[in-house]
Design an enzyme around this catalytic site. Sequence first.
Site, PDB file in Angstrom:
ATOM      1  N   GLU A   1       2.014  25.141 -87.018  1.00  0.00           N
ATOM      2  CA  GLU A   1       1.757  23.789 -86.515  1.00  0.00           C
ATOM      3  C   GLU A   1       0.317  23.773 -86.026  1.00  0.00           C
ATOM      4  O   GLU A   1       0.011  24.317 -84.971  1.00  0.00           O
ATOM      5  CB  GLU A   1       2.732  23.452 -85.389  1.00  0.00           C
TER       6      GLU A   1
ATOM      7  N   CYS B   1      -1.839  18.121 -79.931  1.00  0.00           N
ATOM      8  CA  CYS B   1      -2.144  18.353 -81.344  1.00  0.00           C
ATOM      9  C   CYS B   1      -1.996  17.088 -82.188  1.00  0.00           C
ATOM     10  O   CYS B   1      -2.632  16.967 -83.236  1.00  0.00           O
ATOM     11  CB  CYS B   1      -1.258  19.472 -81.908  1.00  0.00           C
TER      12      CYS B   1
END
Length: 485
Positions: A223, A257
């Site tokens: 990720e 993120c």
Amino acid sequence: MTSMQIPGQIHEYQRLSHLLTRQKAAFLNQPMPSARTRIEKLNALKALIINHSDEIVAAINEDFSNRAESETMLAEIFPLLDAIEYSKSRIKKWMKTERRKTPLNLAPASAHVMYQPMGVIGIVVPWNFPVFLGLSPLVSALAAGNRAMIKMSEFAPGTADLMQALIGRYFSEDDVTVVTGELDVSTEFTKLPFDHLVFTGATSVGKIVMKAASEHLTPVTLELGGKSPAIIHESFPIEEAADRLAFGKGMNAGQICVSPDYIFCPENKLDAFVNAFIKSMSQAYPTLRDNKDYTAIINDRQLLRLKNYLDDAKEKGATIVEINPAHESFEGTRKMPMTLVLNTNDTMLIEQEEIFGPLIPVKTYHRIEEALKYVHDRDRPLALYYFDYDNKRAETILSQTHSGGVCVNDTLSHVAVDDAPFGGIGPSGMGHYHGREGFVNFSKAKTIVRKGRINVTKMVAPPWNNAMYNMLVKSLWFKFKVLKR
């Protein structure tokens, strides 16, 4: 719990390897945990979070020097509890062996798929959401029947120490263990022969992690983030877009993120957007320096990085719009005001690197196709945000772009959907977790073909051109609707 801060000359790899060996041995003694066992482990994790939520909030606040309790509750505590309850109620269903269609040439036989735990999952946790991004993949790993080793971030040391102590209290070391330490520990951790490795962090580091995992052919879930765009259609109310984007960018001071990394708005609405964004941020955070609602930057290193992005942009001609309603000084703190950056270009660091902080370039377009081309010409992002009430137009945009996830008329919220996968694409990552997809990601889908006492293969086997073989071939051609002599 074995401490990871033993002084002296220590071979980290051997020490970590010993922990992994113990977990793998324990897994071999129970390679297919029952649904009840898995649910018990998830209940233990639930109890840990509920019983120690105040301590978790306090530790994260200390690591950041300031982070709003509400942000930790909404972004870390409650999503984890939701994920645990969602998985608990579905584990039995997910575990069921699935029947699959058997081709005619294998009859009589049955085909099934069994979802088998992979073994020991390694989880490398970032600093920005040090509890959620450690325990969220753990929920999927436990639901799938695995054991886990978690490497906490050295940039959130208080939270790391707390999680090590709490996991040690609620789980045996053979089930789940937490290790802490500096970069050398992280490096050795990723070299271990896990059965699956999860890494959340920067794309540049993700490449190193994947290379390390390749030595053991360890499958990885990455990720990685990247530069997530937000595109505002001409027809969308610009004040509403500003409000929704300000909320998403303001969370954790942009240290997320999936935080919007740059915004495209119609050129003729730029001034209106800037004014509306300033107004929205100022209402949410009328002061910054001592405001407990506004999160600080995690450490001096990250603060310096962000200041360098701003200095570089200024030197290269960008217009800087700092949103500091009370005109405060931030000397001696790690607070950084939300800042719009206009008139950017590709030579600027802020355009080249993931920002991960309270800075956001605002770009303009004449035709929305220009914005789409800009997105297409760059790496595929972890998230894309599109603002448009026209559903047909929105569907066209969704079908013409690639990203890990999408929000239409919102930001961030797709991450909180337990019944949908979360994951990147290309430079923004690979693999998924959350919900059913997390269970599958951390399982081996094993195909099983089962035959009984009747061995038709023997009747069809060589020497070829026998009666049974000829009949089978004719049946197969008929099945495919082909007439063949």
